[in-house]
Design a protein around this motif. Sequence first.
Motif, mmCIF file in Angstrom:
data_model
loop_
_atom_site.group_PDB
_atom_site.id
_atom_site.type_symbol
_atom_site.label_atom_id
_atom_site.label_comp_id
_atom_site.label_asym_id
_atom_site.label_seq_id
_atom_site.Cartn_x
_atom_site.Cartn_y
_atom_site.Cartn_z
ATOM 1 N N ARG A 166 51.918 34.839 38.319
ATOM 2 C CA ARG A 166 51.143 35.144 37.106
ATOM 3 C C ARG A 166 49.804 34.427 37.048
ATOM 4 N N ALA A 167 49.656 33.328 37.768
ATOM 5 C CA ALA A 167 48.394 32.585 37.750
ATOM 6 C C ALA A 167 47.380 33.122 38.758
ATOM 7 N N THR A 168 47.782 34.080 39.573
ATOM 8 C CA THR A 168 46.896 34.654 40.588
ATOM 9 C C THR A 168 45.899 35.608 39.935
ATOM 10 N N TRP A 169 44.623 35.478 40.316
ATOM 11 C CA TRP A 169 43.602 36.382 39.792
ATOM 12 C C TRP A 169 43.910 37.816 40.207
ATOM 13 N N VAL A 170 43.776 38.727 39.256
ATOM 14 C CA VAL A 170 43.896 40.159 39.508
ATOM 15 C C VAL A 170 42.488 40.733 39.444
ATOM 16 N N HIS A 171 42.124 41.491 40.465
ATOM 17 C CA HIS A 171 40.786 42.089 40.552
ATOM 18 C C HIS A 171 40.898 43.571 40.202
ATOM 19 N N VAL A 172 40.230 43.957 39.133
ATOM 20 C CA VAL A 172 40.217 45.346 38.713
ATOM 21 C C VAL A 172 38.948 45.972 39.266
ATOM 22 N N VAL A 173 39.131 46.968 40.122
ATOM 23 C CA VAL A 173 38.009 47.654 40.766
ATOM 24 C C VAL A 173 38.009 49.120 40.333
ATOM 25 N N GLU A 174 37.021 49.876 40.807
ATOM 26 C CA GLU A 174 36.880 51.252 40.335
ATOM 27 C C GLU A 174 37.729 52.268 41.093
ATOM 28 N N PRO A 182 44.975 36.007 34.703
ATOM 29 C CA PRO A 182 43.521 35.958 34.859
ATOM 30 C C PRO A 182 43.044 37.242 35.541
ATOM 31 N N VAL A 183 42.009 37.856 34.987
ATOM 32 C CA VAL A 183 41.531 39.152 35.479
ATOM 33 C C VAL A 183 40.028 39.112 35.705
ATOM 34 N N ALA A 184 39.609 39.576 36.877
ATOM 35 C CA ALA A 184 38.198 39.752 37.199
ATOM 36 C C ALA A 184 37.937 41.246 37.327
ATOM 37 N N VAL A 185 37.088 41.769 36.469
ATOM 38 C CA VAL A 185 36.704 43.176 36.528
ATOM 39 C C VAL A 185 35.439 43.254 37.375
ATOM 40 N N ILE A 186 35.512 44.018 38.455
ATOM 41 C CA ILE A 186 34.382 44.103 39.387
ATOM 42 C C ILE A 186 33.729 45.470 39.243
ATOM 43 N N ALA A 187 32.482 45.447 38.807
ATOM 44 C CA ALA A 187 31.747 46.689 38.547
ATOM 45 C C ALA A 187 31.125 47.239 39.819
ATOM 46 N N ASP A 188 31.208 48.564 39.986
ATOM 47 C CA ASP A 188 30.382 49.226 40.984
ATOM 48 C C ASP A 188 28.935 49.112 40.515
ATOM 49 N N LYS A 189 28.008 49.045 41.478
ATOM 50 C CA LYS A 189 26.591 48.853 41.133
ATOM 51 C C LYS A 189 25.892 50.174 40.845
ATOM 52 N N ASP A 190 26.283 50.774 39.747
ATOM 53 C CA ASP A 190 25.588 51.940 39.217
ATOM 54 C C ASP A 190 25.898 51.995 37.727
ATOM 55 N N ALA A 191 25.196 52.846 37.000
ATOM 56 C CA ALA A 191 25.364 52.887 35.543
ATOM 57 C C ALA A 191 26.803 53.207 35.149
ATOM 58 N N ARG A 192 27.395 54.163 35.834
ATOM 59 C CA ARG A 192 28.775 54.552 35.523
ATOM 60 C C ARG A 192 29.740 53.400 35.804
ATOM 61 N N GLY A 193 29.534 52.698 36.916
ATOM 62 C CA GLY A 193 30.393 51.574 37.269
ATOM 63 C C GLY A 193 30.285 50.430 36.281
ATOM 64 N N ARG A 194 29.079 50.145 35.843
ATOM 65 C CA ARG A 194 28.879 49.072 34.861
ATOM 66 C C ARG A 194 29.483 49.444 33.513
ATOM 67 N N ARG A 240 36.729 37.777 33.487
ATOM 68 C CA ARG A 240 35.371 37.704 34.034
ATOM 69 C C ARG A 240 34.955 39.109 34.445
ATOM 70 N N VAL A 241 33.657 39.374 34.372
ATOM 71 C CA VAL A 241 33.090 40.643 34.852
ATOM 72 C C VAL A 241 31.972 40.284 35.809
ATOM 73 N N LEU A 242 31.965 40.921 36.977
ATOM 74 C CA LEU A 242 30.943 40.620 37.965
ATOM 75 C C LEU A 242 30.656 41.820 38.853
ATOM 76 N N GLU A 243 29.556 41.713 39.583
ATOM 77 C CA GLU A 243 29.200 42.654 40.642
ATOM 78 C C GLU A 243 29.081 41.842 41.925
ATOM 79 N N PHE A 244 29.330 42.490 43.038
ATOM 80 C CA PHE A 244 29.145 41.811 44.318
ATOM 81 C C PHE A 244 27.664 41.686 44.630
ATOM 82 N N PRO A 245 27.259 40.573 45.236
ATOM 83 C CA PRO A 245 25.857 40.432 45.646
ATOM 84 C C PRO A 245 25.571 41.317 46.861
#
Length: 167
Positions: A53-61, A99-111, A129-134
Amino acid sequence: YPAADGTLLFQVVRFEPKAFRQRRPDGNGGWIWKLGHTSRVLYRLPDLMAAPRATWVHVVEGEKDADNLFQRGAVATTCPQGAGKWNKLSDDSALDGRPVAVIADKDARGRAHAEDVARRLYGQVADLRVLEFPGPGKDASDWLDGGGTVEQLRELVQDAPRYLPPV
């Protein structure tokens, strides 16, 4: 997309040129090419449930991004039918208290999708957390193909600010 107990509920089939269709088992070894009233569950739900349960879950598109992260040792999920469809899920309670990290695709729809998911999960998860990849890629798969690692992902998540919904 299996249920928490591993029973297959439905599949997303990718066609070339890029197109997607969903199908569910018909109970006789064949397929019905529409979901009807099939429960929409989180992708890789049994893997998510098995993770500490303490492991980060990454929500992607998309499923491809979730699979690519999972194959490298990260817990990742998505919702069926892509951006803007989180509200179609039957249940996202598997994320409660995690813990959840939502990772946005780098476009308007993804954000917009990432913002929608974050708003829906706010107050439900332990840390958000919400982030985009560099870099130049659009999504998690592009970032990984460009040399990104799970260790770098962990650092990006830790450095991302905690999500607070707009006032």
